[in-house]
Design a protein around this motif. Sequence first.
Motif, PDB file in Angstrom:
ATOM      1  N   PRO A 153     -72.818 -11.785  14.583  1.00 55.28           N
ATOM      2  CA  PRO A 153     -72.170 -12.806  13.760  1.00 55.28           C
ATOM      3  C   PRO A 153     -70.889 -12.307  13.095  1.00 55.28           C
ATOM      4  O   PRO A 153     -69.987 -13.093  12.835  1.00 55.28           O
ATOM      5  N   TYR A 154     -70.772 -10.986  12.853  1.00 53.18           N
ATOM      6  CA  TYR A 154     -69.602 -10.500  12.126  1.00 53.18           C
ATOM      7  C   TYR A 154     -68.346 -10.531  12.987  1.00 53.18           C
ATOM      8  O   TYR A 154     -67.257 -10.827  12.501  1.00 53.18           O
ATOM      9  N   ARG A 211     -67.939 -12.665  15.381  1.00 50.47           N
ATOM     10  CA  ARG A 211     -67.641 -14.092  15.457  1.00 50.47           C
ATOM     11  C   ARG A 211     -66.878 -14.542  14.217  1.00 50.47           C
ATOM     12  O   ARG A 211     -65.871 -15.264  14.303  1.00 50.47           O
ATOM     13  N   LEU A 212     -67.307 -14.070  13.051  1.00 51.10           N
ATOM     14  CA  LEU A 212     -66.646 -14.455  11.805  1.00 51.10           C
ATOM     15  C   LEU A 212     -65.234 -13.902  11.725  1.00 51.10           C
ATOM     16  O   LEU A 212     -64.337 -14.515  11.150  1.00 51.10           O
ATOM     17  N   HIS A 225     -64.588  -5.401   6.349  1.00 50.65           N
ATOM     18  CA  HIS A 225     -65.415  -5.318   7.567  1.00 50.65           C
ATOM     19  C   HIS A 225     -66.905  -5.370   7.279  1.00 50.65           C
ATOM     20  O   HIS A 225     -67.683  -5.729   8.151  1.00 50.65           O
ATOM     21  N   MET A 252     -68.387  -9.502   5.932  1.00 44.39           N
ATOM     22  CA  MET A 252     -68.165 -10.701   6.726  1.00 44.39           C
ATOM     23  C   MET A 252     -69.195 -11.790   6.403  1.00 44.39           C
ATOM     24  O   MET A 252     -68.927 -12.983   6.586  1.00 44.39           O
ATOM     25  N   ALA A 253     -70.369 -11.393   5.904  1.00 50.94           N
ATOM     26  CA  ALA A 253     -71.364 -12.389   5.521  1.00 50.94           C
ATOM     27  C   ALA A 253     -70.823 -13.257   4.382  1.00 50.94           C
ATOM     28  O   ALA A 253     -71.125 -14.455   4.305  1.00 50.94           O
ATOM     29  N   TYR A 280     -67.620 -13.994   3.989  1.00 49.86           N
ATOM     30  CA  TYR A 280     -66.683 -14.924   4.639  1.00 49.86           C
ATOM     31  C   TYR A 280     -67.459 -16.056   5.326  1.00 49.86           C
ATOM     32  O   TYR A 280     -67.015 -17.192   5.361  1.00 49.86           O
ATOM     33  N   GLU A 281     -68.613 -15.715   5.883  1.00 52.66           N
ATOM     34  CA  GLU A 281     -69.436 -16.747   6.524  1.00 52.66           C
ATOM     35  C   GLU A 281     -69.793 -17.842   5.513  1.00 52.66           C
ATOM     36  O   GLU A 281     -69.665 -19.030   5.799  1.00 52.66           O
ATOM     37  N   PHE A 326     -66.694 -19.995   4.895  1.00 54.83           N
ATOM     38  CA  PHE A 326     -66.392 -20.940   5.974  1.00 54.83           C
ATOM     39  C   PHE A 326     -67.426 -22.057   6.036  1.00 54.83           C
ATOM     40  O   PHE A 326     -67.118 -23.185   6.411  1.00 54.83           O
TER      41      PHE A 326
END
Lengths: 454, 454
Positions: free
Chosen positions: A167-168, A170-171, B419, B422-423, B425-426, B429
């Motif tokens: 998922p990272y 992808r993000l 890096h 990213m969770a 950022y998820e 979004f």
Amino acid sequence: MKPTRIILDQSEIPTHWYNIAADLKNPPAPSLGPDGQPVTPDRMLAIFPGPVLEQEMSSERWIPIPEEVRRVYALWRPSPLCRAERLEQLLGTPAKIFYKYEGVSPAGSHKPNSAVPQAYLNKIAGTKRLVTETGAGQWGSSLSFAGQMFGLPVRVFMVKVSYGQKPYRRLMMQTWGGEVIPSPSPLTATGRRLLAENPDNPGSLAIAISEAVEEAVGDAGTKYALGSVLNHVLLHQTVIGLEAKKQFEKIGEYPDMIFAPCGGGCNFAGVTFPFLGDAAAGDKRAQKIRHVAVEPTSCPTLTKGVYAYDFGDESGFTPLMKMYTLGHDFMPPGIHAGGLRYHGDSPLVSQLYHEGLIEAVAVPQVATFEAGVMFARAEGIIPAPESAHAIRACIDEALRCKETGEPKTLFFNLSGHGHFDMAAYESYFAGKLEDFAYPEEAIRASMEKLPKVG
Amino acid sequence: MKPTRIILDQSEIPTHWYNIAADLKNPPAPSLGPDGQPVTPDRMLAIFPGPVLEQEMSSERWIPIPEEVRRVYALWRPSPLCRAERLEQLLGTPAKIFYKYEGVSPAGSHKPNSAVPQAYLNKIAGTKRLVTETGAGQWGSSLSFAGQMFGLPVRVFMVKVSYGQKPYRRLMMQTWGGEVIPSPSPLTATGRRLLAENPDNPGSLAIAISEAVEEAVGDAGTKYALGSVLNHVLLHQTVIGLEAKKQFEKIGEYPDMIFAPCGGGCNFAGVTFPFLGDAAAGDKRAQKIRHVAVEPTSCPTLTKGVYAYDFGDESGFTPLMKMYTLGHDFMPPGIHAGGLRYHGDSPLVSQLYHEGLIEAVAVPQVATFEAGVMFARAEGIIPAPESAHAIRACIDEALRCKETGEPKTLFFNLSGHGHFDMAAYESYFAGKLEDFAYPEEAIRASMEKLPKVG
């Protein structure tokens, strides 16, 4: 303090890419269509724009890097050339070890070196939209970044199982504005057919390529972009070796051996081709360099494959290319270095290997992670599993130098960092990593299906 | 091509850290023990080694950086100073925007700037082993890396809930040889007591600190290392601003405003103190700079706190320090910028704020991610959520400049990459990010519990 990181000024970003096609001993074997005849450019124009195809077919030695591309390169290039002094001390080797670090790019690998010019060349050719495939996500994230730089929308078909597991990555694509579609998808005829057969199809790189190419063929404004194998991709990567040459010159050093991981061949080509060009031009020092492509023992394309015409993808959509191959339907074991799980190798790298200008070596998975951890503890940077292949081979050579007392200068391409591969390190620390046996049966079976042409 | 990345040579890594204690208008308020009396060095020697305490207490303006530390800094320093031209164009601002990029360090943030000298100073003091705590993992990974550089074993108590939720940061520590223990643990009396009460205790930073300090106190060869707040940590971070000054000089530019995220205060101090030092020495240009500490609206220590004596940790183990605080048992809402979730601020930064030499501004969470994504799409680098706070404030100022037409030179510290975030950022979004309301009640309640001293 003696310099251990050699940095060039932005003004020293190369102004031209080096095209090895100008210096080949033998003419390259043409790609063949389904009829067994050389593929004509107009067939390729359905999926690639003119300026990209021009580079693909060019035999000019030096191809100018557009100023717009150099300006984007300047966000991270020139990349550093580093002396791994702490690693040398740890190994107790008389060898000097240098590495070029490509992990400084936004996407964390060498892939943007080609994604950026591909996006630019599409932009000036009037392409409205780019489409591509990605497995683990390195190429898809690089193209998403590159598209964003030139205002070009990017759609990435991501292998469905990776879409869920990574998922990272992808993000990262989404952060740069990329549209990420799990493949197989209902957006293409290929995807719809496969989903009708099996709604739980986990996808594969071959399927994702098919979906991307189908979209490009079906829409005049949409073009396809590939992250390795083809001539123009290798061409773009030569910025790595061109910079390295200048950096070695600055410190009065010169490599005796160059190591790079080799999957499709683009980062190996990027670092070695400029030195091979010097060798072709008669440079005696360059002629003495040993160029070592490092591949996984579980996907030993150069070391165990045959030099023959084969498809670039599993499904046989691409033209036939003359290359080292394990057979286009060979499915490599699931090693963590996803970027090295490719049945073939780029035609240019394959030809150089066939002509004896470069060498290849295969290394097993567990030993590459051992080398990766050793490197991280000595030098700080946690390498990508692909890059750890080059580190392994370089360390092995440094240890040979320790036995013989030879003060060789070893140089490897650290193609990327491992920040998105920590799950692989977890398996290594947990003792769960496998060294897959050489897949002899599978390779023999797929070799029997090699197309009978060329 | 006008330079957009200003790189210094390794020989230009600073040779001394700048100690702002030498230039304070008023003497710093002493830290107080449980008896209300100033803490004596011998009490501190139980947990910190002599050479670290010497720096903590020093009023020398310039403190030499040991050559061994500079050699490790050389693995990534000097870090680049970059002009964010693409961001300027995107915003259509007449302002120039520069940033210093600390994400190039192995751990991906500014934290190794202090972890490395702390490990070195412990090594020469004869420390056998380092112990620390970590929440999200930034500091723990930096100290693991630093310990590895000097052959010093590092144990990290990692908040148990983060241990489970942030496996990649944990693996990064393990890759560098750090021993990571989920906290509360059965290894300490504190941990055993808490686990007996509740085996499912999720842990907290305060508990992890207690466990680490308990180990250091209980074993003469073991010392504790802290990643922010204290004077010596801020001192080590001044390499950031010292390099930036040289870099601005090379291109003939100079900042009108400096922005940095501010949690414990170390990266804010790192980038601003050297400029404040020039101001104290009478430099007219430096005196005009506006220094802006950027904090989250949900943990508004400088903008909403009081300047008072308080504990550095929730449990009251630390000495009392005079600082801006929201009360030591204030539990900030769960924003993703974990590094900014601190109830207090370093005494040095607090004093400068109190004396009116620096400013502070608070920004809400969603707007910081919006700024982070805007930055990533313009400049390539995906910022850490903490760093995105500085970006937000800088963008807001650039937009004000657009209205007024002022061509200001804005400079922010990009303290790290995202890096491993990213969770977060998820969530952004997915539209799931919250802007927490100002926690007025909780702050009032914890302020009522401020110790009655000083």
